[in-house]
Design a protein around this motif. Structure first.
Motif, PDB file in Angstrom:
ATOM      1  N   ASN A  56       7.978   5.217 -21.188  1.00 21.54           N
ATOM      2  CA  ASN A  56       9.176   4.894 -20.406  1.00 21.54           C
ATOM      3  C   ASN A  56      10.387   5.752 -20.755  1.00 21.54           C
ATOM      4  O   ASN A  56      11.525   5.279 -20.721  1.00 21.54           O
ATOM      5  N   ARG A  57      10.141   7.013 -21.052  1.00 27.18           N
ATOM      6  CA  ARG A  57      11.257   7.938 -21.221  1.00 27.18           C
ATOM      7  C   ARG A  57      11.621   8.540 -19.863  1.00 27.18           C
ATOM      8  O   ARG A  57      11.283   7.988 -18.836  1.00 27.18           O
ATOM      9  N   GLY A  58      12.292   9.669 -19.860  1.00 24.64           N
ATOM     10  CA  GLY A  58      12.835  10.218 -18.629  1.00 24.64           C
ATOM     11  C   GLY A  58      11.794  10.825 -17.704  1.00 24.64           C
ATOM     12  O   GLY A  58      10.584  10.809 -17.957  1.00 24.64           O
ATOM     13  N   TYR A  59      12.293  11.389 -16.630  1.00 21.43           N
ATOM     14  CA  TYR A  59      11.499  11.975 -15.554  1.00 21.43           C
ATOM     15  C   TYR A  59      10.938  13.308 -16.040  1.00 21.43           C
ATOM     16  O   TYR A  59      11.655  14.316 -16.111  1.00 21.43           O
ATOM     17  N   THR A  60       9.652  13.341 -16.363  1.00 19.84           N
ATOM     18  CA  THR A  60       9.104  14.535 -17.006  1.00 19.84           C
ATOM     19  C   THR A  60       7.588  14.561 -16.904  1.00 19.84           C
ATOM     20  O   THR A  60       6.955  13.623 -16.415  1.00 19.84           O
ATOM     21  N   CYS A  61       7.023  15.672 -17.355  1.00 18.91           N
ATOM     22  CA  CYS A  61       5.580  15.878 -17.508  1.00 18.91           C
ATOM     23  C   CYS A  61       4.854  15.766 -16.157  1.00 18.91           C
ATOM     24  O   CYS A  61       5.454  15.821 -15.091  1.00 18.91           O
ATOM     25  N   SER A  62       3.539  15.630 -16.205  1.00 20.48           N
ATOM     26  CA  SER A  62       2.729  15.617 -14.983  1.00 20.48           C
ATOM     27  C   SER A  62       3.062  14.468 -14.040  1.00 20.48           C
ATOM     28  O   SER A  62       3.029  14.653 -12.816  1.00 20.48           O
ATOM     29  N   PRO A  63       3.383  13.252 -14.544  1.00 21.82           N
ATOM     30  CA  PRO A  63       3.786  12.208 -13.591  1.00 21.82           C
ATOM     31  C   PRO A  63       4.986  12.611 -12.737  1.00 21.82           C
ATOM     32  O   PRO A  63       5.047  12.266 -11.556  1.00 21.82           O
TER      33      PRO A  63
ATOM     34  N   PRO B 230       0.795  -1.239   0.000  1.00 22.04           N
ATOM     35  CA  PRO B 230       0.000   0.000   0.000  1.00 22.04           C
ATOM     36  C   PRO B 230       0.822   1.281   0.000  1.00 22.04           C
ATOM     37  O   PRO B 230       0.305   2.342  -0.343  1.00 22.04           O
ATOM     38  N   ALA B 231       2.113   1.201   0.351  1.00 18.67           N
ATOM     39  CA  ALA B 231       2.926   2.413   0.425  1.00 18.67           C
ATOM     40  C   ALA B 231       3.873   2.544  -0.771  1.00 18.67           C
ATOM     41  O   ALA B 231       4.882   3.245  -0.690  1.00 18.67           O
ATOM     42  N   GLU B 232       3.558   1.870  -1.882  1.00 16.98           N
ATOM     43  CA  GLU B 232       4.420   1.946  -3.060  1.00 16.98           C
ATOM     44  C   GLU B 232       3.645   2.518  -4.243  1.00 16.98           C
ATOM     45  O   GLU B 232       2.458   2.212  -4.445  1.00 16.98           O
ATOM     46  N   ALA B 233       4.328   3.341  -5.019  1.00 16.04           N
ATOM     47  CA  ALA B 233       3.723   3.964  -6.199  1.00 16.04           C
ATOM     48  C   ALA B 233       4.729   3.922  -7.352  1.00 16.04           C
ATOM     49  O   ALA B 233       5.925   4.135  -7.153  1.00 16.04           O
ATOM     50  N   VAL B 234       4.214   3.636  -8.535  1.00 13.92           N
ATOM     51  CA  VAL B 234       5.050   3.555  -9.738  1.00 13.92           C
ATOM     52  C   VAL B 234       4.603   4.642 -10.708  1.00 13.92           C
ATOM     53  O   VAL B 234       3.402   4.814 -10.958  1.00 13.92           O
ATOM     54  N   PHE B 235       5.589   5.349 -11.260  1.00 11.83           N
ATOM     55  CA  PHE B 235       5.317   6.439 -12.193  1.00 11.83           C
ATOM     56  C   PHE B 235       6.061   6.184 -13.506  1.00 11.83           C
ATOM     57  O   PHE B 235       7.127   5.564 -13.530  1.00 11.83           O
ATOM     58  N   ALA B 236       5.507   6.716 -14.599  1.00  9.00           N
ATOM     59  CA  ALA B 236       6.166   6.638 -15.907  1.00  9.00           C
ATOM     60  C   ALA B 236       5.581   7.720 -16.803  1.00  9.00           C
ATOM     61  O   ALA B 236       4.508   8.276 -16.525  1.00  9.00           O
ATOM     62  N   ALA B 237       6.305   8.003 -17.899  1.00  9.58           N
ATOM     63  CA  ALA B 237       5.830   9.018 -18.845  1.00  9.58           C
ATOM     64  C   ALA B 237       6.363   8.707 -20.239  1.00  9.58           C
ATOM     65  O   ALA B 237       7.478   8.200 -20.392  1.00  9.58           O
ATOM     66  N   TYR B 238       5.566   9.013 -21.239  1.00 13.67           N
ATOM     67  CA  TYR B 238       5.996   8.941 -22.640  1.00 13.67           C
ATOM     68  C   TYR B 238       6.663   7.606 -22.978  1.00 13.67           C
ATOM     69  O   TYR B 238       7.776   7.570 -23.483  1.00 13.67           O
TER      70      TYR B 238
ATOM     71  N   ARG C   6       6.859   5.105  -0.868  1.00 11.03           N
ATOM     72  CA  ARG C   6       8.058   4.762  -1.638  1.00 11.03           C
ATOM     73  C   ARG C   6       7.698   4.822  -3.122  1.00 11.03           C
ATOM     74  O   ARG C   6       6.744   4.171  -3.561  1.00 11.03           O
ATOM     75  N   THR C   7       8.456   5.588  -3.869  1.00  9.31           N
ATOM     76  CA  THR C   7       8.126   5.803  -5.276  1.00  9.31           C
ATOM     77  C   THR C   7       9.195   5.191  -6.179  1.00  9.31           C
ATOM     78  O   THR C   7      10.362   5.071  -5.812  1.00  9.31           O
ATOM     79  N   ALA C   8       8.758   4.810  -7.369  1.00 12.43           N
ATOM     80  CA  ALA C   8       9.660   4.260  -8.384  1.00 12.43           C
ATOM     81  C   ALA C   8       9.292   4.861  -9.728  1.00 12.43           C
ATOM     82  O   ALA C   8       8.119   5.197  -9.980  1.00 12.43           O
ATOM     83  N   TRP C   9      10.304   4.990 -10.591  1.00 13.33           N
ATOM     84  CA  TRP C   9      10.087   5.571 -11.933  1.00 13.33           C
ATOM     85  C   TRP C   9      10.577   4.580 -12.986  1.00 13.33           C
ATOM     86  O   TRP C   9      11.717   4.114 -12.921  1.00 13.33           O
TER      87      TRP C   9
END
Length: 744
Positions: free
Chosen positions: A368-375, A358-366, A390-393
């Motif tokens: 699987n490109r770099g760290y960007t945009c609203s995510p 419950p304390a983990e979140a996964v983010f991605a954009a475009y 705990r977050t992962a990209w």
């Protein structure tokens, strides 16, 4: 006397000759003559050339009485040429835009060398363009001009006549001409480079080398490929006549063997039953011109030895064995990949049976490109506001450096990647995750989208095949059904998303998280951004960011950037940002670097580019909806609006309700900047109305509103959006009063 004589031999190229000649006549550099040599072509090449000659006095035509071949046709052009420099262009190839100006500039800066070698790109029928793999040999570092002995690696560049400019006086003094037969470039280019007193290089793509599926020499099965032996006889005869060139004999001997090997193993060149004869001729040439001394790569030593020995059957057996081994290796690689993929999917299915974290979140954009945009904005805010999260990209390895150190990096297709997708409670993306993802009970998926929609999206593309391409609409709907929340920046977006992405998700019309940075960045941070991008102090920086054209296979660069900056003047620079889907060469690719044109295509953050610029020039990009938050001018360049509307379509008439000045051609664009209309009161009025309609919630707290609602379940006490009239973006003065915009 013209600066350039462009010699164009033409034989059976009627389908391409218009494009070839237009690519010369459309150059901004005009000091040239074109000599078209009709090699008694049985098609319409002669009449096409005559039509161009009738329209433009710079075009001359030579009609040969019988078909002579490429070499004699070029000789006929040479006899007519009067330019300072000779350039050759085959009738099915083209010059790139600004090629002649770039070549002229380089000749000037290198002191007028005997030979200038420039680059090319292979242009395929699909629209794909691939630059020469040995472009690294054309680096412009070091002395401006040199001799071949100083840079022998130039011999690795394709030995053709049309990727060089030759000083005519040098060619005439040396008496260079082309021989008859196939491979006529060989006894021209090698002697020219060996005897040139000065050589320079130009690290820019100047020629688009058309890769025809049929009809070119290299795809023709004929005994005329045996002409290669006579051509190398001519090369060695040239060396023998000049004792000072004897040092090049071992090098030419090795190049000859490499050429023989390539020709022998190429399918479709030598007629059936002639390979043994070819090998015997090759052995005789090895005996005649043997010149040991040149270093031979280890992998080529056996091939060279077999040619010298005339071991035809052994060579063919080893060649067949090599191909068989290659096939076995490819099959083994495919099998390993299949086993690995099956193992990863088994691992994923097992992870799906374990409890969610419950304390983990996964983010991605475009994708699987770099760290960007609203995510990215949501990840940073969630990490700050949600206790214990705990977050992962998810990103490609080459983009890992863009991810903050406090955030775990996941590479697609790894066991850790599938574990995170199976067990993390929160999944956030601005596109869709892997189609194999199974949405679990208790997982929360947030679709942020990536901009306000101007062009048609989702299920609205069903009737627009040019834009939809191979889109699987069934899979699209299955992906949509996994969403729990859909973010919206405004009512327009809400209405579009809920119609074109129909499902049971909850819409959060809270503003655009990726725009928060525009309201929080301080002027001193903007100054540092400009310095990092090498924007000269005191200059006006224009961000040029065209969008992708779905209906085009290749890149679309309608704006002549070098002409644009010449009109703008020295106090302007242009930051060029190609769309992430345009992986082919960018608008600035293949040209010599221009001090006022800065390619920022690889910069990880488009938001930083917006902050660093003073105005935006775009077409149909959703970036305009974000950029107006900065209250800086926006200029639209809509030169292909009819084609774009027909292929992709838009949700409203952009010309009737634009965020700033509108141009429909490059000339209009020049006029807009020449008259200061780009930043005048009319432009400000349009921008204010556009911002009022599409950015009502963008106040720097959109990400916080989303995080509180999704991660904390907090529906009370959220920061209230302020009115557009009360906002002041970072680094700019207070905006003008919003007035109702009326078209006129």
């Amino acid at each position: 006397m013209p600066r350039f004589s462009v010699i164009v031999p033409a034989y059976r190229v009627q389908a391409y000759l218009h494009a070839c000649l237009d690519s010369v006549l459309n150059q901004s550099f005009k000091d040239y003559e074109i000599i078209v040599v009709d090699d008694c072509s049985p098609d319409a090449c002669g009449s096409i050339a005559d039509e161009y000659a009738a329209r433009d006095p710079r075009v001359g035509v030579v009609h040969l009485p019988r078909n002579e071949g490429l070499g004699p046709a070029r000789n006929a052009g040479l006899s007519r040429a009067v330019g300072d420099y000779l350039l050759f262009l085959d009738g099915d190839d083209t010059f790139t835009p600004e090629a002649l100006q770039t070549i002229a500039d380089r000749l000037e800066t290198t002191g007028g060398p005997d030979v200038l070698v420039y680059d090319y790109a292979r242009a395929y029928w699909s629209g794909e363009s691939v630059r020469n793999t040995f472009a690294r040999c054309l680096t412009e570092s070091g002395p401006a001009s040199f001799r071949l002995a100083d840079r022998p690696e130039l011999l690795k560049v394709l030995m053709v006549v049309w990727n060089k400019a030759y000083r005519r006086e040098f060619v005439e003094a040396e008496g260079f001409t082309f021989p008859p037969g196939y491979y006529e470039d060989t006894p021209w280019t090698y002697p020219v480079l060996m005897s040139a007193g000065s050589i320079a290089v130009l690290d820019a793509v100047c020629v688009a080398y058309r890769q025809r599926r049929r009809g070119n020499i290299l795809s023709t099965t004929t005994r005329r490929h045996f002409d290669v032996f006579d051509q190398y006889d001519r090369v060695f005869a040239f060396i023998d006549a000049r004792p000072e060139l004897a040092v090049w004999r071992p090098v030419m001997f090795r190049r000859m063997l490499d050429h023989f090997s390539t020709l022998f193993t190429s399918r479709g060149r030598l007629p059936r039953g002639t390979r043994a004869q070819f090998f015997r001729r090759a052995r005789a040439h090895c005996a005649r011109h043997r010149s040991p001394g040149a270093a031979v790569p280890r992998r080529a030593r056996l091939r060279h030895a077999l040619f010298r020995l005339g071991a035809h059957r052994t060579y063919r057996a080893l060649w067949a064995g090599q191909r068989a081994c290659r096939g076995v290796r490819q099959a083994a690689t495919a099998a390993r990949r299949a086993v690995r993929a099956a193992a990863l999917q088994l691992h994923y299915r097992l992870q799906l049976c374990l409890p969610l974290r419950p304390a983990e979140a996964v983010f991605a954009a475009y994708w699987n490109r770099g760290y960007t945009c609203s995510p990215a904005a949501l990840e940073a805010t969630a990490r700050a506001l949600v206790p214990g999260l705990r977050t992962a990209w998810i990103c490609r390895p080459e983009d890992a450096h863009t991810v903050p150190g406090a955030t775990r990096v996941l590479h697609p297709g790894t066991a850790a990647y599938w574990t995170a997708l199976a067990r993390s409670r929160y999944l956030v993306n601005n596109v869709n995750f892997d189609r194999r993802l199974v949405k679990r009970r208790g997982q929360v998926m947030v679709q942020t989208h990536h901009g306000t929609p101007l062009k048609t999206m989702g299920t609205d593309l069903v009737h627009r095949p040019a834009a939809a391409g191979t889109m699987d609409f069934g899979q699209l709907l299955r992906n949509i059904d996994k969403w729990d929340f859909s973010l919206s920046a405004n009512q327009h977006s809400t209405l579009v998303w809920e119609r074109t992405y129909p499902s049971r998700y909850t819409t959060l019309e809270y503003g655009s998280p990726r725009n928060d940075v525009f309201h929080r960045t301080r002027p001193e941070e903007i100054a540092r951004l400009r310095a990092r991008l090498a924007v000269p102090e005191g200059s006006t920086a224009l961000l040029y960011a065209p969008t992708h054209r779905d209906y085009r296979r290749g890149p679309h660069h309608p704006l002549d950037l070098e002409q644009f900056v010449r009109v703008l003047g020295p106090r302007f620079v242009v930051l060029v940002r190609s769309h992430y889907l345009d992986t082919a060469p960018r608008a600035t690719a293949g040209r010599a670097p221009h001090p006022q044109i800065i390619d920022v295509g690889d910069h990880p953050s488009v938001e930083e580019l917006c902050l660093a610029s003073d105005a935006l020039v775009t077409d149909y990009s959703s970036l305009m909806f974000d950029y107006v938050n900065l209250d800086r001018p926006v200029v639209l360049f809509l030169e292909d609006r009819q084609a774009y509307e027909a292929a992709r379509g838009t949700y409203f008439d952009l010309e009737a309700f634009p965020p700033g000045a509108v141009s429909r051609s490059q000339e209009e664009l020049h006029e807009i900047f020449a008259t200061d209309h780009w930043r005048g009161p009319r432009s400000a009025q349009r921008r204010a109305a556009f911002r009022a309609r599409f950015c009502p919630y963008d106040d720097g707290h959109a990400a916080e509103r989303v995080v509180r609602r999704v991660f904390l379940g907090d529906t009370s006490g959220l920061p209230l959006p302020v009115s557009s009239g009360g906002r002041r973006p970072s680094g700019v003065p207070r905006q003008v009063t919003v007035r109702e915009y009326t078209n006129g």
